[in-house]
Design an enzyme around this catalytic site. Sequence first.
Site, PDB file in Angstrom:
ATOM      1  N   LYS A 124     -10.510  12.906 -19.866  1.00 45.74           N
ATOM      2  CA  LYS A 124      -9.937  12.327 -18.650  1.00 45.74           C
ATOM      3  C   LYS A 124     -10.273  10.849 -18.679  1.00 45.74           C
ATOM      4  O   LYS A 124     -11.306  10.443 -19.211  1.00 45.74           O
ATOM      5  CB  LYS A 124     -10.546  12.978 -17.406  1.00 45.74           C
ATOM      6  CG  LYS A 124      -9.738  12.786 -16.143  1.00 45.74           C
ATOM      7  CD  LYS A 124      -8.458  13.624 -16.130  1.00 45.74           C
ATOM      8  CE  LYS A 124      -8.204  14.296 -14.825  1.00 45.74           C
ATOM      9  NZ  LYS A 124      -7.328  15.468 -14.945  1.00 45.74           N
TER      10      LYS A 124
HETATM   11  N1  GLU Z   1      -3.642  15.555 -15.068  1.00 43.09           N
HETATM   12  C1  GLU Z   1      -3.176  16.900 -15.261  1.00 43.09           C
HETATM   13  C2  GLU Z   1      -4.284  17.905 -15.054  1.00 43.09           C
HETATM   14  O1  GLU Z   1      -5.262  17.638 -14.396  1.00 43.09           O
HETATM   15  C3  GLU Z   1      -2.422  17.097 -16.568  1.00 43.09           C
HETATM   16  C4  GLU Z   1      -3.123  16.737 -17.821  1.00 43.09           C
HETATM   17  C5  GLU Z   1      -2.231  16.738 -19.045  1.00 43.09           C
HETATM   18  O2  GLU Z   1      -1.061  17.102 -18.959  1.00 43.09           O
HETATM   19  O3  GLU Z   1      -2.742  16.356 -20.090  1.00 43.09           O
HETATM   20  O4  GLU Z   1      -4.204  19.023 -15.476  1.00 43.09           O
END
Ligand code: GLU
Length: 434
Positions: A124
Amino acid sequence: MASTPDSTHDADETTNAESEEPESALETARRQLQHAAEQLDIDQNIVERLKHPKKVHEVAVPIERDNGDVEVYTGYRAQHDSVRGPFKGGLRYHPDVTREECVGLGMWMTWKCAVMDIPFGGAKGGIAVNPKDLSDDEKEQLTRRFTDEIRAVIGPTKDIPAPDMGTDPQTMAWLMDAYSMQEGETIPGVVTGKPPIVGGSKGRDGAPGRSVAIITREAIDYYDKNIKETSIAVQGFGSVGSNAAKLLDDWGANVVAVSDVNGGIYDPNGLDTHAIPPHDEEPEAVMTHEAPETVTNDELLELDVDVVIPAAIGNVLTEDNADDITADIVIEGANGPTTSTASAIFAERDVPVIPDILANAGGVTVSYFEWLQDINRRAWSLERVNDELETEMLAAWADVRTEFEAHDVTWRDAAYIVALSRIADAHDTRGLWP
Ligand code: GLU
């Protein structure tokens, strides 16, 4: 911001409750890991490795504001674990973004990809900034500069960002362009959640909400309710909440309340969810929609409904309101809406909480489909995307349900058991090098 929990009254949680300190995502994620690992009898050496991110990158991101001043923001990319494939996870633009939060949220991505059995690890990232304070030009500069600062550590086989709070398909298009320009070739697979015209997948935008709806439908069925006689309250009318609400409405559920940051509306006879534009398209739409009653965001969670779906921000179900939630089932649409103490209260009250790492995993699942499409240079139809998402969600639901039934644990623990067994097996099989 985001933070979650699990269902035991361990010492940490009690301390936390007494001091009323908000949990950081990292503390919560580590506590959940330890708790689930104990249920699973997983090798403590592997748990130890999983408590620590592989790497955290911190960069300065200077931009020239529209007024000519230079402002320097701080950006992060926390790469947690890649034993099952490249790092994967969103980029968040939000004033509360910290190193710790990125690490905690990155851990959750590792588990989310493993629950879904997709070949990615977890990461993240984000920038501590309020995107509402920036013009489009400033956001574009910020994204391009940040991309360049982390260019060496991202890529289609290394780490693949995606949208999260405060970022959207346009942000991903700028990231893809900045990366591709520097690499000297067009590389759509460096990022997912792009607009379809530049290699994005059809259905990616609606995917997290669609998976929330699918899992809600399955949970309703599991607890012997008829979806046509089920009342649902949805907190948050952004991408996740609005898409989930509309689908559940289409499938016959009675969506009686929705809200956004301005507050909520309630109609015991059901709202016409399709008549309310999502918050990102029309920020005033929810509150200006005709409805017999208005409610606050806190009141919405406590409404007398069958299912409540917190799909906005983290830490909204806490020790202060967990006892007042009257819904029979909680479905986590947002990442980390339930604190540890609240989870323990729900477990004691026997209120099932279907966790974020399963319920909203449609986002990263369609991200995986997008990555496959980018690598193969071939777009899928929306029908194929939605069909394959349905198949993957049902498979993951069945895997989690099997563990839930086999052990006397919460749904969250069951999802962790599925995820951790796969990750631990992969670590064990690959071994520790050198
Ligand atoms: N931000 C989204 C999540 O928390 C998607 C992450 C992604 O598609 O890599 O799952």
